[in-house]
Structures are given as structure tokens and as C-alpha cells.
Design a protein around this motif. Sequence first.
Motif, PDB file in Angstrom:
ATOM      1  N   THR A  23       0.858  -1.198   0.000  1.00  0.00           N
ATOM      2  CA  THR A  23       0.000   0.000   0.000  1.00  0.00           C
ATOM      3  C   THR A  23       0.891   1.244   0.000  1.00  0.00           C
ATOM      4  O   THR A  23       2.083   1.180   0.302  1.00  0.00           O
TER       5      THR A  23
ATOM      6  N   GLU B 268      -0.639   8.669   2.409  1.00  0.00           N
ATOM      7  CA  GLU B 268      -0.738  10.052   1.938  1.00  0.00           C
ATOM      8  C   GLU B 268       0.625  10.764   1.875  1.00  0.00           C
ATOM      9  O   GLU B 268       0.759  11.802   1.227  1.00  0.00           O
TER      10      GLU B 268
ATOM     11  N   ASP C  63       3.224   9.299   0.582  1.00  0.00           N
ATOM     12  CA  ASP C  63       3.921   8.536  -0.467  1.00  0.00           C
ATOM     13  C   ASP C  63       4.914   7.519   0.110  1.00  0.00           C
ATOM     14  O   ASP C  63       5.900   7.156  -0.531  1.00  0.00           O
TER      15      ASP C  63
ATOM     16  N   GLY D 204      -3.160   3.180   3.984  1.00  0.00           N
ATOM     17  CA  GLY D 204      -3.146   3.719   2.630  1.00  0.00           C
ATOM     18  C   GLY D 204      -3.964   2.911   1.641  1.00  0.00           C
ATOM     19  O   GLY D 204      -4.799   2.084   2.020  1.00  0.00           O
ATOM     20  N   ILE D 205      -3.677   3.136   0.364  1.00  0.00           N
ATOM     21  CA  ILE D 205      -4.386   2.450  -0.711  1.00  0.00           C
ATOM     22  C   ILE D 205      -3.424   1.514  -1.442  1.00  0.00           C
ATOM     23  O   ILE D 205      -2.209   1.592  -1.261  1.00  0.00           O
TER      24      ILE D 205
ATOM     25  N   LEU E  74      -0.854  -0.026  -3.781  1.00  0.00           N
ATOM     26  CA  LEU E  74       0.213   0.550  -4.596  1.00  0.00           C
ATOM     27  C   LEU E  74      -0.044   0.288  -6.080  1.00  0.00           C
ATOM     28  O   LEU E  74       0.174   1.169  -6.922  1.00  0.00           O
TER      29      LEU E  74
ATOM     30  N   LYS F 180      -2.896  -0.039  -7.547  1.00  0.00           N
ATOM     31  CA  LYS F 180      -3.975   0.847  -7.984  1.00  0.00           C
ATOM     32  C   LYS F 180      -3.438   2.256  -8.211  1.00  0.00           C
ATOM     33  O   LYS F 180      -3.788   2.917  -9.195  1.00  0.00           O
ATOM     34  N   LYS F 181      -2.577   2.703  -7.309  1.00  0.00           N
ATOM     35  CA  LYS F 181      -1.980   4.037  -7.437  1.00  0.00           C
ATOM     36  C   LYS F 181      -1.152   4.150  -8.707  1.00  0.00           C
ATOM     37  O   LYS F 181      -1.134   5.197  -9.372  1.00  0.00           O
TER      38      LYS F 181
ATOM     39  N   ASN G 216      -1.701   2.408 -11.380  1.00  0.00           N
ATOM     40  CA  ASN G 216      -2.548   1.972 -12.500  1.00  0.00           C
ATOM     41  C   ASN G 216      -2.047   0.683 -13.135  1.00  0.00           C
ATOM     42  O   ASN G 216      -2.023   0.529 -14.363  1.00  0.00           O
TER      43      ASN G 216
END
Length: 202
Positions: free
Chosen positions: A9, A12, A14, A75-76, A78, A80-81, A83
Amino acid sequence: MQSALRTATIDETDTVHFIETCYCLEGGLYPMAMEIPSLKKYFESVEQVKDARFRDKCTMECEACDCTRAIKLPGISLLKKLNLANDDNDKKEFGGSEFMDYGRVKLNRQKQRQGIDALKKVVDERLSSKIKPVMAGAAISGLFAIFHDDNGEYFRIKNIPDTNEARHILDKLGFDVSNSVEDVKENARCSLSRSDRYSNVV
């Protein structure tokens, strides 16, 4: 480490977070000693390396343990971030053969059992249900085995005594356990983890 980064993940700030099954400490090296040089090629810095659990609670089951599976990373995704596609499949193709990263397989803790009696029960249950052996090994606390049932779930039997009887049953189930509980303990005694004040006394 590729599997670990696929499930990483990014928060915010990075900062990338991921879980890696690392054997460096038990091998006489510092945690992530083998991985950090590779990571530094792609990341600005490695900020922190943390154990998944206190070392005095560690049984050195590593890929078969569920301590890392309970950790929620901040976080989200990695991938997905960035793409990038993720097939969300634990099975990958390597050289035409199917590979499964057992450290990423979700274990059903409610189905978890302990001891040789539980192992004997699985032998009986296999006659009436589709329970398949997946992997087995040795840990500080005893032998362990992972199975896959007809509901599509994985479960573990742990703390199996390392006896001839237990090994005969595991062999009958199709497992090949090459190392022993004593091997694992001796490995811990000879590693850096021996001198860590949070380590198991084995």
C-alpha cells in the motif's frame, strides 16, 4: 519480494508499506539484509523494518503462520496508485508450472486445530470429504500442516509433536517434511535472534 510488493500500500505521504516473509535474522543476518539493497534501487530510502509480532512469541512457522495475515497496512493499493493490473490470484505461472505463495494464502482461523489427534481426524475426514494436503513443515512449537477443504478454504493444524507416528501420518497424507523441530531450534540458536532480548529461548 515481488508478491509482497503486489499487495503493498501507499499512504498520503507517499510511503510504501508491505509485508515480507524474511529469514535473514534466523540465517545470522540482520532483518531484511538480503532485500534492502534491492529495495534501495527503486525507493528513495528504507525508513523502517518492523517484526510482525514480538520475537518471544514467534514460532518460526513463517509462511504457514497467520501473524502477518492479521496486519492491515495503511493507505491504498500501490498497484492501484500506479494503475497496474492485479489479478488477485495467489497462483502464478513460472516456467509452465503453477506456483502458490503460501505466505499470502488466507487461513481460516476458526478451522485451525492442534496436535496429533487433530491430524488423525483429518485422515478420517478425507474419506468422506475433499480435504487436500497443501504443505507441511517444522516450527519451534512442533510440526504443522496446511490443508484445503471442499469449501475452498485453507486451514492449519499446528503444534503436532515431532514423532515417528506423526511423521508416518504426514507421509501417508502425501507430505514430505525434510526438516525437524530440533533443526528449527538449532537454527535459532545459531542465529542473531539468539542474542536478541525479545527472542525465544529454545
